[in-house]
Enzyme design. Structure first.
Site, PDB file in Angstrom:
ATOM      1  N   PHE A 259       0.806  -1.217   0.000  1.00 17.95           N
ATOM      2  CA  PHE A 259       0.000   0.000   0.000  1.00 17.95           C
ATOM      3  C   PHE A 259       0.837   1.264   0.000  1.00 17.95           C
ATOM      4  O   PHE A 259       0.343   2.335  -0.355  1.00 17.95           O
ATOM      5  CB  PHE A 259      -0.920   0.017   1.233  1.00 17.95           C
ATOM      6  CG  PHE A 259      -0.201   0.268   2.532  1.00 17.95           C
ATOM      7  CD1 PHE A 259       0.104   1.563   2.952  1.00 17.95           C
ATOM      8  CD2 PHE A 259       0.174  -0.788   3.350  1.00 17.95           C
ATOM      9  CE1 PHE A 259       0.782   1.793   4.143  1.00 17.95           C
ATOM     10  CE2 PHE A 259       0.845  -0.568   4.545  1.00 17.95           C
ATOM     11  CZ  PHE A 259       1.145   0.727   4.941  1.00 17.95           C
ATOM     12  N   SER A 336       5.226  -7.027   3.709  1.00 15.24           N
ATOM     13  CA  SER A 336       5.668  -7.437   5.042  1.00 15.24           C
ATOM     14  C   SER A 336       6.411  -8.763   5.008  1.00 15.24           C
ATOM     15  O   SER A 336       6.300  -9.537   4.052  1.00 15.24           O
ATOM     16  CB  SER A 336       4.453  -7.557   5.971  1.00 15.24           C
ATOM     17  OG  SER A 336       3.667  -8.688   5.601  1.00 15.24           O
ATOM     18  N   CYS A 391       9.691   1.528   3.142  1.00 16.71           N
ATOM     19  CA  CYS A 391      10.572   0.407   3.476  1.00 16.71           C
ATOM     20  C   CYS A 391      12.006   0.878   3.669  1.00 16.71           C
ATOM     21  O   CYS A 391      12.823   0.154   4.239  1.00 16.71           O
ATOM     22  CB  CYS A 391      10.502  -0.666   2.397  1.00 16.71           C
ATOM     23  SG  CYS A 391      11.034  -0.112   0.767  1.00 16.71           S
ATOM     24  N   GLU A 491       9.571  -3.737  13.022  1.00 15.87           N
ATOM     25  CA  GLU A 491       9.417  -2.606  12.106  1.00 15.87           C
ATOM     26  C   GLU A 491       8.140  -1.866  12.485  1.00 15.87           C
ATOM     27  O   GLU A 491       7.044  -2.412  12.387  1.00 15.87           O
ATOM     28  CB  GLU A 491       9.342  -3.089  10.660  1.00 15.87           C
ATOM     29  CG  GLU A 491       9.229  -1.948   9.659  1.00 15.87           C
ATOM     30  CD  GLU A 491       9.136  -2.444   8.217  1.00 15.87           C
ATOM     31  OE1 GLU A 491       9.576  -1.704   7.322  1.00 15.87           O
ATOM     32  OE2 GLU A 491       8.625  -3.560   7.998  1.00 15.87           O
TER      33      GLU A 491
END
Length: 607
Positions: A259, A336, A391, A491
């Protein structure tokens, strides 16, 4: 048989949204009608085929109308269920924040349904299950995205499979021209794409433009595929024997997108794949699919033939179908670790080629000799930009020596950042993607406090005037974090900067290398010797020296490693071309017909 002309989609692009679907159908299909033949408008077809006629060898990509009708009909034949074509009408946009038009309809509107793209036609899914696409700043429903049915998925794969033979044999110069036109259309529609991304994903308009531009760079790089896809040649490897290798496309490939970059990640994937000669199945994130649909329509307008690019929507079932389908040769994924390792294991078990880019915990190492202003600005931009949903976000900073003076200045500057709806002109960061994401981020912040970290700046309770329902979290800074804390090991994927302290340069490097992730790391220093040591000793795949987000331009490859990547070949650059192609080696010999036959093993020695 029902013939429906597909509307030119300029109307939806002009408003920064995707094509409207058949919301209140007035035409029904009889029970025995199981075939729908969809014909694009003549104007659209003419545009898309003009480029094909320019091929150097005059290869004709346009098939006869009867062949097109037969092929498309076959692709869309589903027993008992029809793929519903888009009704050629434009529906007024639901909310003022989605439109660039000054006048808005006062009529209440149902959210449009996001279409699939199958065999060159946008079609409404016959699924009974849809997911709301929600504006994270307002909680308004922008659209509804379908959970694509198994029959629709198979139709998309069939369309890609049947388009492959003709597309792979299309001259590479023609495929490059399609990309040249595609990049031009992206530039022309950048503002509308950015508005769509901001509406669905929440990032600021400026950041949305950056999202598109970084993807556009990959499209531009693909325009040189004739050079990138070259093989190797060596004459006279033996007496009168030459050997050469060529890079050929794989076939049907697929991409599964996250996303956080609704334009950039799809543009990492399908432009490289299709310019190499493959066909493609794209699954956008169900949270913000609009940009992918707009990009697909632009690609078709640029001349991409029907079936070369297809879009299917959905969640777990669609992902598993991609992993399991025998006709799909390669899968590209960004997301992920949980999803990435599942996809890697499942698709690899089916013999597919996989590249899986996953989670990260990127560190910034700050030495005492670093330039103060430049370093502070870099840490703020890389830590809080896009609300930390990158990321390559620099989510952890390790100070060597004294940390307090740095932290005080960070807090002071972070307080000045403007948190509001991404479409506001003065926004520095917008909301996070969902309420669930906000809850997770807040939980990890609290876990840090519970574990002994000091909360220097708390953005959890921020309220944005005019957007009180939004998923906003202000810049948050945790100090005194240690490697055993959950807020460090996980994360966070939000606007949270975790601060650590090391007594020496070597200790700081050790902290970074012990982390399981390896996407990127950066050092801030005035010392060339220290920078070189950092470059050599750090195990992360992408290194920044006074560069906070070291994402390489597309003539290099995106090279995350350790737990941040699974697979053998990385994204874009040379590795990206290698991923979407396979090597064929040819050994040839031309000589007079021999008078005798030797059964000995061939060698380079003269017989």
């Amino acid at each position: 048989m029902v013939r429906v002309k597909q509307k030119n989609l300029e109307s939806y692009r002009s408003n920064g949204t995707y094509p409207p679907t058949w919301r209140n159908p007035t035409t029904s299909f009889a029970p025995d009608q199981h075939r729908v033949s969809i014909h694009s408008s003549l104007k659209s077809k003419t545009k898309r085929r003009r480029l094909y006629k320019e091929a150097d060898d005059n290869t004709k990509l346009r098939s006869s109308s009867s062949t097109t009708t037969t092929t498309t009909t076959m692709l869309l034949r589903i027993s008992g269920n029809n793929l519903r074509p888009l009704r050629p009408q434009f529906l007024a946009l639901r909310s003022s924040w989605l439109s660039t038009s000054p006048e808005q309809s006062t009529q209440p509107q149902m959210p449009p349904r996001v279409p699939n793209l199958i065999g060159g036609s946008f079609v409404e899914s016959q699924s009974s299950s849809f997911i709301d696409v929600i504006n994270p700043a307002t909680q308004e429903v922008v659209s509804k995205v379908p959970l694509t049915t198994n029959e629709e998925f198979k139709a998309a794969v069939s369309a890609a499979k049947q388009a492959f033979p003709l597309w792979r044999n299309t001259p590479i110069t023609t495929r490059q021209r399609v990309m040249l036109k595609f990049q031009e259309l992206i530039r022309k529609n950048m503002d509308k794409l950015a508005m769509n991304i901001t509406t669905e994903q929440g990032k600021t308009l400026k950041d949305s433009h950056g999202d598109i531009f970084r993807g556009l760079e990959v499209v531009e790089h693909a325009c040189g595929m004739a050079t990138l896809q070259m093989g190797e040649y060596l004459p006279n490897v033996s007496n009168g024997v030459d050997t050469y290798s060529i890079r050929e496309p794989l076939g049907v490939c697929a991409g599964i997108c996250p996303f956080n970059f609704p334009a950039m990640i799809p543009l990492w994937m399908f432009p490289v794949a299709v310019t190499c000669g493959n066909t493609f199945i794209l699954k956008p994130s169900e949270k913000d699919p609009g940009a992918s649909v707009i990009l697909a329509e632009l690609a078709m307008e640029a001349g991409l033939p029907d079936g070369v690019l297809n879009i299917v929507h959905g969640t777990n079932d669609t992902v598993n179908a991609i992993c399991d389908d025998e006709d799909i040769r390669a899968v590209s994924f960004v997301g992920s670790n949980t999803a990435g390792m599942h996809i890697y294991a499942r698709a690899a078990a089916k013999g597919k080629r996989i590249q899986s880019n996953m989670g990260a915990k990127n560190h910034g190492l700050v030495l005492p000799d670093a330039n103060i202003d430049a370093t502070l600005n870099a840490l703020l931009a890389a830590g809080f930009g896009a609300a930390g949903q990158r990321c390559m976000a620099l989510s952890t900073v390790v100070f060597v020596g004294d940390a307090k003076s740095w932290e005080d200045k960070l807090v002071e500057r972070a307080k000045a950042l403007k948190v509001t709806c991404g479409s506001e002109p003065d926004a520095d960061l917008g909301p996070v993607i969902s309420k669930q994401a906000k809850e997770r981020i807040c939980r990890l912040i609290q876990s840090g406090v519970d574990d002994g970290a000091k909360l220097l700046l708390d953005g959890r309770d921020i309220v944005v005037p005019g957007y009180e329902k939004g998923n906003f979290i202000g810049p948050t800074i945790l100090s005194g974090v240690t490697p055993d804390m959950e807020c460090y090991k996980e994360e966070i994927f939000g606007p949270v900067l975790v601060c650590m302290q090391a007594n020496s340069f070597d200790e700081a490097i050790s902290i970074i290398n012990k982390n399981k992730y390896g996407n990127g790391a950066a050092i801030f220093t005035s010392s060339g010797a220290a920078a070189r040591k950092f470059q050599m000793d750090i195990e992360a795949g992408q290194i920044g020296i006074n560069v906070p987000i070291p994402v390489p331009l597309p003539f290099f490859s995106f090279t995350g490693n350790k737990a941040s990547f699974a697979g053998d070949l990385n994204f874009y650059g040379k590795a990206g071309v290698d991923f979407f192609t396979q090597i064929k080696t040819v050994t040839q010999q031309w000589k007079d017909i021999p008078t005798s036959v030797s059964l000995a093993m061939p060698t380079s020695q003269k017989q």
